[in-house]
Design a protein around this motif. Structure first.
Motif: not given
Length: 144
Positions: A5-6, A9-10, A12-13
């Protein structure tokens, strides 16, 4: 199932950062995501529209793999449309698309029944899942 998940998220950022100058001043209208269905949908044809690939639920439950079935269903559907439209001289209808579904279900329906059964048997515990992974490594199983 989201494993990292992390990491996602990275990623996507990173996309947001690269697109920032192009979307500056814009508003987010809606954020949404949907899981990929892991079984053929109960209805896949409506009038002259048909679902194929992931949208139709042609994903193997055991592996989450779907590119083969996506490409195969798209090609089979296109071939049915070309044939039934008489090379584009006739407008297809729901009955034409249902012909594709009968062909698809006849050819691949049993595959999905077996995969569903395998998941019910082998996805009951970690030990059973590991046994299934070992089983799938066998050359005979891969050929089947």
């Amino acid at each position: 199932t989201v494993v990292d998940k992390k990491g996602i998220q990275r990623y996507q950022q990173g996309i947001r950062d690269r697109a920032a100058t192009r979307i500056e001043g814009g508003d987010i209208i809606r954020v949404e995501a949907h899981p990929i269905p892991e079984h053929p949908r109960p209805w896949r044809v409506e009038d002259r529209a048909i679902l194929v690939g992931d949208a139709a639920g042609y994903v193997t439950k055991c592996s989450g793999e779907g590119i083969y079935f996506a490409a195969k269903s798209g090609r089979m559907c296109a071939e049915t449309i070309v044939k039934n439209s008489q090379q584009g001289s006739r407008m297809i209808d729901e009955a034409d698309l249902m012909e594709h579904l009968r062909e698809w279900d006849g050819k691949y329906g049993p595959t999905y029944l077996v995969l569903d059964l395998l998941q019910k048997i082998f996805y009951t515990s970690d030990a059973a899942r590991e046994s299934f992974v070992e089983l799938c490594e066998e050359e005979y199983v891969q050929k089947v």
